[in-house]
Design an enzyme around this catalytic site. Structure first.
Site, PDB file in Angstrom:
ATOM      1  N   THR A   1       0.817  -1.210   0.000  1.00 43.59           N
ATOM      2  CA  THR A   1       0.000   0.000   0.000  1.00 43.59           C
ATOM      3  C   THR A   1       0.855   1.266   0.000  1.00 43.59           C
ATOM      4  O   THR A   1       2.059   1.230   0.215  1.00 43.59           O
ATOM      5  CB  THR A   1      -0.924   0.027   1.234  1.00 43.59           C
ATOM      6  OG1 THR A   1      -0.135  -0.236   2.380  1.00 43.59           O
ATOM      7  CG2 THR A   1      -1.990  -1.010   1.121  1.00 43.59           C
ATOM      8  N   ASP A   2       0.180   2.408  -0.235  1.00 43.74           N
ATOM      9  CA  ASP A   2       0.863   3.701  -0.288  1.00 43.74           C
ATOM     10  C   ASP A   2       0.786   4.418   1.047  1.00 43.74           C
ATOM     11  O   ASP A   2       0.645   5.631   1.095  1.00 43.74           O
ATOM     12  CB  ASP A   2       0.221   4.586  -1.357  1.00 43.74           C
ATOM     13  CG  ASP A   2       0.080   3.899  -2.685  1.00 43.74           C
ATOM     14  OD1 ASP A   2       1.074   3.313  -3.129  1.00 43.74           O
ATOM     15  OD2 ASP A   2      -1.013   3.937  -3.262  1.00 43.74           O
TER      16      ASP A   2
ATOM     17  N   SER B   1       1.240   8.708   4.818  1.00 49.95           N
ATOM     18  CA  SER B   1       0.607   8.629   3.515  1.00 49.95           C
ATOM     19  C   SER B   1       1.689   8.974   2.516  1.00 49.95           C
ATOM     20  O   SER B   1       2.248  10.065   2.568  1.00 49.95           O
ATOM     21  CB  SER B   1      -0.541   9.619   3.442  1.00 49.95           C
ATOM     22  OG  SER B   1      -1.023   9.676   2.126  1.00 49.95           O
ATOM     23  N   ARG B   2       2.017   8.022   1.637  1.00 50.96           N
ATOM     24  CA  ARG B   2       3.191   8.231   0.790  1.00 50.96           C
ATOM     25  C   ARG B   2       2.909   9.102  -0.417  1.00 50.96           C
ATOM     26  O   ARG B   2       3.811   9.680  -0.980  1.00 50.96           O
ATOM     27  CB  ARG B   2       3.739   6.886   0.315  1.00 50.96           C
ATOM     28  CG  ARG B   2       4.467   6.165   1.418  1.00 50.96           C
ATOM     29  CD  ARG B   2       4.972   4.826   0.953  1.00 50.96           C
ATOM     30  NE  ARG B   2       4.867   3.851   2.033  1.00 50.96           N
ATOM     31  CZ  ARG B   2       4.781   2.553   1.865  1.00 50.96           C
ATOM     32  NH1 ARG B   2       4.787   2.052   0.642  1.00 50.96           N
ATOM     33  NH2 ARG B   2       4.703   1.745   2.882  1.00 50.96           N
ATOM     34  N   VAL B   3       1.670   9.171  -0.874  1.00 44.80           N
ATOM     35  CA  VAL B   3       1.411   9.983  -2.064  1.00 44.80           C
ATOM     36  C   VAL B   3       0.348  11.050  -1.853  1.00 44.80           C
ATOM     37  O   VAL B   3       0.268  12.001  -2.606  1.00 44.80           O
ATOM     38  CB  VAL B   3       0.982   9.102  -3.276  1.00 44.80           C
ATOM     39  CG1 VAL B   3       2.109   8.220  -3.702  1.00 44.80           C
ATOM     40  CG2 VAL B   3      -0.249   8.305  -2.959  1.00 44.80           C
TER      41      VAL B   3
END
Lengths: 217, 505
Positions: B338-339, B364-366
């Site tokens: 997951t991101d 939250s990566r993006v």
């Protein structure tokens, strides 16, 4: 296991089936060299059907793991020497040495299948609602030969719940023109289409007294 | 209602008259053994992996294992009426489910059969359950926000449309509540929502459906259920079926959100199937391809390129951990796919901090690139995550009871108030404009004089005040989505005016 079965087992076991294929391949490999495959397989079939199936005592003795290999050799020699081809007798002895005499049923099946394959023949199972006439059988035979491009061996059987028509099975493919299947199919299709039509134009099917409520079935 | 029997009879008659009989050609096999939701079949020599088969009772199965002598079939439905020796028919097609607008508002099983008693699902369209994820060229970076309506998430771990954000935590930490709040907040946003319940108690699912109905969310939501009593094959395919229904909207250029509740149960169902099929077990007895099982599912969530319509599918997979063990096999797998993840902790939950999100390890990566500009502003939520993490450290230190200097004390006070401000009731999603205003107030120190216990009252009062007396400010913020200097001035003014009238009782 086969020892407990009435006849040589017809119960399906993929492991035994695989084993049968290995031994059948070896047997036919040997007989093809001498050109005696057809004779040996016929003899093998007769041995299983006419001797082992009719003499349970002999069968149990040969299948039993308690009887030693040497005793079995003596028994085989005494019973079959001179009355059966040398090749088949040797094969039985090999089976005895590997304690595989009990797998003789699957081996025979696999040998018959393999021989058919080698000779370009296909086994076909035809099921009908009533016993089939020889004349019809010939027509079916001719049709199948034309369709499959191979010689066919027809096995027939009768199943009254087909109602009519016939079911032909070649390998894993079934060609079903039986009345029972047709009726079943017609039933599903008719039900589906009628349901669709009722849903599309409900007003047409609903009585006069409740036309106002027709929007919600 | 009274049906006209003659009309129906005439239609059936027409059907029979027009029925043209054909020889039924089918590829068949024989059932060797059956039980525990799987069957072993001999024959079916031309079958392909994943192909559908049919048993005499009409039950559908899927070819799962192709072996030398037999075919392993998973049975999607009732397997108790299947017997040894039954004829199995290959259908020559892949499993597919009904899709389209007709599924919205419905509760279905993973095969698309309705469970809610509202009649058949009227649609002519269907999609295969297993499809390839869009490729590199078919995607674009996530750029639009998906507002969950939860202050802590939208401020610190923002989610973008097309993102996969994991919700992870022990049992009873509010994982489902976060996902349901996110669904409730999609009202009027045009995002279609899908809730896939895997291995859940039927009563919990009924409760979720009730909440969605009560809040008017069922209109844009579809629920796919394979409960705890459903056979393992159905639990295994449920997320794929839900994704197929959601993908329909993504490829139409619309936006969809899907919640998988939860993927640990799906992994368990897959483990059960694999072990019954005698596939070799690996770590924790899961099969070797359990990673692929989840990665191919979550890869189907994407933000499509403009050429493909620019639709998106956002997913919120849920994973339940045991005793906070995030380093177990399935949690690490899904975390890596997951991101980003939202980590919920029981101790925070019992302290009354709800949602019980651990800010330090939630990321939250993006989503940051998709966050509303005003929210990302340094004066609002930019840097809030780090500030809160620093506060937690300081708080632990302050518990030692030493005397604190004024600067440290004031940082602590600010922290307590921010934590209080980020608390939020269940089923009370908040508009992003409101979120920006209250977080601005907290971050700017305007709450430092308000007692901690009164922070929530202040928040509610302030939002009401702005709504009633400064509608223009709210409107401008909504339109601009950014904090211009003028807006900041107006906001400061509004806060000052409200402070004067706010009396902590």
């Amino acid at each position: 296991m086969a020892e407990h079965a009435e006849n040589i087992s017809t119960r399906f076991d993929p492991g035994q089936e695989h084993l049968g294929e290995v031994y059948a391949k070896a047997l036919l490999g040997a007989t093809e060299k001498t050109g005696t495959s057809d004779a040996v397989v016929a003899e093998f079939e007769s041995l299983v059907e006419d001797v082992l199936n009719k003499l349970p005592a002999l069968r149990e003795t040969l299948f039993s793991l308690r009887v030693s290999h040497d005793d079995k050799l003596a028994l085989l020699d005494k019973a079959f020497r001179g009355r059966m081809s040398e090749q088949l007798l040797n094969f039985l002895k090999v089976l005895s040495r590997h304690h595989r005499l009990s797998s003789i049923g699957p081996i025979l099946n696999a040998a018959k299948k393999r021989l058919n394959q080698l000779r370009g023949r296909v086994e076909v199972f035809v099921t009908t609602a009533a016993p089939i006439s020889n004349q019809l059988l010939e027509t079916i035979d001719a049709k199948l030969v034309a369709m499959l491009g191979k010689q066919v061996i027809i096995n027939t059987s009768v199943a009254p719940d087909l109602l009519g028509g016939l079911v032909v099975r070649v390998g894993d493919t079934v060609y079903d023109s039986s009345l029972a299947t047709q009726l079943q199919k017609m039933r599903t299709v008719a039900l589906e289409h009628t349901e669709q039509k009722i849903r599309q134009s409900l007003g047409r099917f609903v009585g006069v007294d409740s036309e106002q409520r027709s929007s919600n079935p | 209602m009274k049906f006209n029997a003659d009309e129906i009879a005439s239609v059936i008659q027409a059907e029979i008259e027009n029925y043209n009989s054909q020889v039924d050609v089918r590829e068949v096999g024989t059932v060797l053994e059956v039980g525990d939701g799987i069957a072993r079949v001999y024959g079916l020599s031309g079958i392909m992996a994943g192909e559908m088969v049919q048993f005499p009772s009409g039950t559908i199965g899927l070819a799962f294992n192709l072996e030398e002598n037999s075919v392993g079939v998973i049975i999607l439905g009732e397997y108790l009426d299947i017997q040894e020796g039954d004829e199995v028919k290959a259908l020559g097609t892949l499993l597919s489910v009904p899709v389209g607008e007709a599924v919205m508002g419905r509760v279905m099983d993973p095969l698309g059969n309705p469970l809610d008693g509202k009649g058949p699902i009227k649609t002519n369209e269907s999609r295969p359950v297993e499809t390839m994820a869009p490729g590199v060229a078919g995607r674009q970076p996530v750029r639009e926000p998906l507002q969950t309506g939860i202050k802590a998430i939208d401020a610190m771990t923002p989610i973008g449309r097309g993102q996969r954000e994991l919700i992870i935590g022990d049992r009873k930490t509010g994982k489902t509540a976060v996902a349901v709040d996110a669904i409730l907040n999609q009202k009027d946003s045009g995002v279609k929502c899908f809730y896939v319940a895997i291995g859940q108690k039927e009563s919990s699912v009924a409760a979720v459906v009730k909440v969605l109905e009560d809040h008017g969310a069922m209109e844009y939501t579809a629920v796919i259920v394979s409960g705890a009593s459903a056979p393992a094959p159905l639990q295994y395919i449920a997320p794929y079926a839900g994704t197929a229904m959601a993908e329909y909207f993504m490829y139409k250029g619309e936006h969809a959100l899907i919640v998988y509740d939860d993927l640990s149960k799906q992994a368990t169902a897959y483990r059960e199937l694999s072990l019954l099929m005698r596939r070799p077990p690996g770590r924790e007895a899961y099969p070797g391809d359990v990673f692929y099982c989840h990665s191919r599912l979550l890869e189907r969530s994407a933000k499509l390129s403009d050429e493909l319509g620019g639709g998106s599918l956002t997913s919120l997979p849920i994973i339940e951990t045991q005793e906070g063990e995030v380093s177990a096999y399935i949690p690490t797998n899904v975390i890596s796919i997951t991101d980003g993840q939202i980590y919920l902790q029981p101790d925070l939950f019992f302290k009354g901090i709800r949602p019980a999100m651990n800010v330090g390890i939630s990321v939250s990566r993006v989503g940051g690139s998709a966050q509303v500009k005003a929210m990302k502003d340094k004066r609002v939520a930019g840097g809030l995550r780090l500030a809160l993490a620093a506060f937690r450290e300081l708080e632990a230190f302050a518990q030692l009871g030493t005397d604190l200097d004024a600067a440290t004390q004031s940082r602590l006070d600010r922290g307590y108030r921010m934590v209080e401000l980020l608390k939020q009731g269940q089923y009370k999603p908040m508009d992003v404009v409101d979120q920006i205003m209250v977080i601005y107030a907290g971050n700017g120190g305007y709450l430092d004089k308000v007692p901690t216990t009164k922070v929530q009252a202040w928040e509610a009062g302030f939002l009401q005040f702005v709504k009633d007396q400064r509608p223009k400010l709210r409107q401008q913020l909504k339109e601009q989505q950014a904090l211009s200097d003028e807006l900041v001035k107006e906001l400061d003014q509004a806060i000052a005016d409200f402070q004067k009238q706010f009396k902590p009782a």
